[in-house]
Write a protein that holds these residues in place. Structure first.
Motif, PDB file in Angstrom:
ATOM      1  N   GLN A   1       2.265   9.358  14.326  1.00 34.89           N
ATOM      2  CA  GLN A   1       3.685   9.033  14.502  1.00 34.89           C
ATOM      3  C   GLN A   1       4.428  10.334  14.850  1.00 34.89           C
ATOM      4  O   GLN A   1       3.842  11.419  14.827  1.00 34.89           O
TER       5      GLN A   1
ATOM      6  N   LYS B   1       0.833  -1.203   0.000  1.00 35.01           N
ATOM      7  CA  LYS B   1       0.000   0.000   0.000  1.00 35.01           C
ATOM      8  C   LYS B   1       0.859   1.242   0.000  1.00 35.01           C
ATOM      9  O   LYS B   1       2.017   1.149   0.410  1.00 35.01           O
TER      10      LYS B   1
ATOM     11  N   PHE C   1      -4.052   7.892  12.862  1.00 33.93           N
ATOM     12  CA  PHE C   1      -2.770   7.175  12.773  1.00 33.93           C
ATOM     13  C   PHE C   1      -1.691   8.215  13.047  1.00 33.93           C
ATOM     14  O   PHE C   1      -1.464   9.116  12.237  1.00 33.93           O
TER      15      PHE C   1
ATOM     16  N   TYR D   1      -3.617  -4.221   8.210  1.00 31.53           N
ATOM     17  CA  TYR D   1      -4.302  -4.133   9.512  1.00 31.53           C
ATOM     18  C   TYR D   1      -5.701  -4.742   9.498  1.00 31.53           C
ATOM     19  O   TYR D   1      -6.239  -5.055  10.560  1.00 31.53           O
TER      20      TYR D   1
ATOM     21  N   ARG E   1       9.578   8.385   1.810  1.00 33.54           N
ATOM     22  CA  ARG E   1       8.197   8.731   2.189  1.00 33.54           C
ATOM     23  C   ARG E   1       7.988  10.238   2.333  1.00 33.54           C
ATOM     24  O   ARG E   1       6.864  10.718   2.378  1.00 33.54           O
TER      25      ARG E   1
ATOM     26  N   TYR F   1       1.979  -7.883  15.305  1.00 36.90           N
ATOM     27  CA  TYR F   1       1.923  -7.152  14.036  1.00 36.90           C
ATOM     28  C   TYR F   1       2.191  -8.067  12.837  1.00 36.90           C
ATOM     29  O   TYR F   1       1.461  -8.045  11.846  1.00 36.90           O
TER      30      TYR F   1
ATOM     31  N   TRP G   1       8.163  10.659  13.851  1.00 34.22           N
ATOM     32  CA  TRP G   1       9.556  10.487  13.426  1.00 34.22           C
ATOM     33  C   TRP G   1      10.086  11.518  12.441  1.00 34.22           C
ATOM     34  O   TRP G   1      11.260  11.473  12.083  1.00 34.22           O
TER      35      TRP G   1
HETATM   36  C1  SOE Z   1       5.550   4.570   7.981  1.00 40.55           C
HETATM   37  O1  SOE Z   1       6.403   4.800   9.040  1.00 40.55           O
HETATM   38  C2  SOE Z   1       4.943   3.174   8.092  1.00 40.55           C
HETATM   39  O2  SOE Z   1       5.962   2.236   8.015  1.00 40.55           O
HETATM   40  C3  SOE Z   1       3.933   2.956   6.972  1.00 40.55           C
HETATM   41  O3  SOE Z   1       4.561   2.999   5.701  1.00 40.55           O
HETATM   42  C4  SOE Z   1       3.224   1.621   7.178  1.00 40.55           C
HETATM   43  O4  SOE Z   1       2.240   1.408   6.191  1.00 40.55           O
HETATM   44  C5  SOE Z   1       2.579   1.618   8.565  1.00 40.55           C
HETATM   45  O5  SOE Z   1       1.939   0.392   8.787  1.00 40.55           O
HETATM   46  C6  SOE Z   1       3.599   1.857   9.635  1.00 40.55           C
HETATM   47  O6  SOE Z   1       4.271   3.068   9.347  1.00 40.55           O
END
Ligand code: SOE
Length: 381
Positions: free
Chosen positions: A164, A105, A162, A134, A181, A328, A166
């Motif tokens: 994060q 994806k 979702f 997921y 990314r 996971y 980083w």
């Molecule tokens: C990005 O950090 C990433 O690795 C995504 O690309 C994944 O799809 C996600 O499941 C976890 O985070």
């Protein structure tokens, strides 16, 4: 009994290459299937790295050009684990060569780029799948089953995020391994295609199609060094997005994705509220479902936490004994198990390319609405 071989040709060897390879290697230890994945070859430009990957994961051979992999007669299925900008070309060539295609994806950088991929696999009539993994966390599959049974009654709300943290440092480059990314050329979009797409895939699967939406997107750091050129370049991705939606079933949706939520590493969570109850889940406690049952007597009502580890929970009968948890990586093993089962039964296993195209249409509408500030009707798939 002899199993039939499904000869895999993997393109790419990053984080997802490992997740998929691990799934191929383990699936037949736990699931009774007619097919067994055989790791025939991995393709990547860097021969040394590809050889090291092949050695670690048991691939029989290495190609340095994916085109050579697609041409090979001993490959049945191409698995695409490259950055997003290569998905379309590889998938279309693979389908034309009559190979099954499994694609990481999001399906492509944009819905426009994804559509020819959908057409190619449908024209070639080859089994196809996008790794929105997921869906196959047992607790998430269980929620989907409960909602599909009608137990919640009319649905009012679906909210999902979702988060994060980083990319908060301005020193994180755009481009390069992992950090592609952040490069709009390679990724297509930022958190919308990378993280929110998981939330959208789950939402459509559990609560049905999204009719219209409005979004806010932001790029907090406007310039980053590009790993390829070494130069500071404008950042073209969205660092965060916040979205309001109307679902076709009349319910309202709220979605959020960010890589600037300090403290959160991979907090994917969602909740769904219906007339007779509510359900919730989050990735940091992935074996549990939060459940509120309004049909209980009023003095007994409350949120309960269901530990999804019993033999009659989705997939769990194949693993350990009740009470013992999984993680996971199992979501990828379940994806392969279902795909292989689909080859035996002839049934389509989702998310197919067409299903993932719907998610891409929603993501495109988010990016566009983020620019214009206007409500957008989501185009039909
Ligand atoms: C990005 O950090 C990433 O690795 C995504 O690309 C994944 O799809 C996600 O499941 C976890 O985070």
């Amino acid at each position: 009994m002899a199993r039939k071989a499904l000869n895999i040709g993997m393109v790419g060897y990053g984080f997802m290459g490992r997740a998929h390879s691990n799934a191929y290697r383990k699936v037949n230890n736990f699931f009774d299937l007619d097919y067994v994945p055989v790791l025939r070859a991995v393709a990547a430009r860097n021969k040394k790295k590809a050889e090291a990957f092949a050695y670690s994961w048991g691939y029989e051979s290495v190609e340095t050009d994916w085109r050579d992999l697609v041409k090979r007669n001993d490959i049945d299925a191409i698995d695409i684990c490259t950055p997003n900008d290569l998905h379309a070309e590889i998938a279309i060539a693979a389908a034309k060569a009559g190979k099954m295609v499994l694609c990481e994806k999001p399906l492509a950088r944009t819905a426009k780029e994804a559509l020819p991929m959908v057409k190619a696999v449908e024209k070639a009539k080859v089994p196809n799948l996008v790794w929105y993994n997921y869906r196959r966390i047992p607790a998430v599959s269980f929620i989907q089953q409960i909602v599909a049974s009608g137990k919640l009654g009319k649905i009012f709300h679906y909210r999902s995020k979702f988060l994060q943290d980083w990319t908060i440092s301005p020193d994180v480059p755009q481009g390069g391994a992992g950090t592609w990314r952040l490069d709009v050329e390679a990724a297509g979009s930022g958190v919308t295609g990378d993280l929110l797409a998981h939330c959208i895939d789950g939402a459509i699967w559990i609560n049905g199609s999204i009719d219209s939406l409005t979004a806010m997107t932001e790029t907090f750091i406007k310039k980053r060094k590009h790993a390829d050129t070494g130069k500071m370049q404008a950042v073209g991705i969205d660092d965060a997005s916040a979205v309001l939606t109307r679902f076709k079933n009349g319910s309202l949706g709220m979605f959020e994705a960010s890589r600037y939520a300090r403290g959160h590493k991979a907090l994917y969570a969602f909740e769904i509220n219906g007339e007779h109850g509510s359900l919730g889940w989050d990735l940091h406690d992935l074996n549990r479902v939060a459940w509120f049952d309004h049909t209980q007597p009023s003095n007994m009502r409350g949120w309960t936490s269901i530990l999804v580890t019993d033999g009659d929970h989705p997939y769990l009968g194949k693993w350990w004994v009740p009470g013992l948890t999984i993680g996971y990586e199992h979501s990828f093993i379940h994806t392969v198990a279902d795909f292989l089962e689909g080859l035996s039964t002839g049934e389509k296993v989702g998310p197919t390319f067409r299903d993932a195209y719907e998610t891409a249409l929603v993501c495109d509408a988010i990016i566009e609405s983020g620019k214009t500030g206007k409500w957008k009707k989501v185009a039909g798939k």
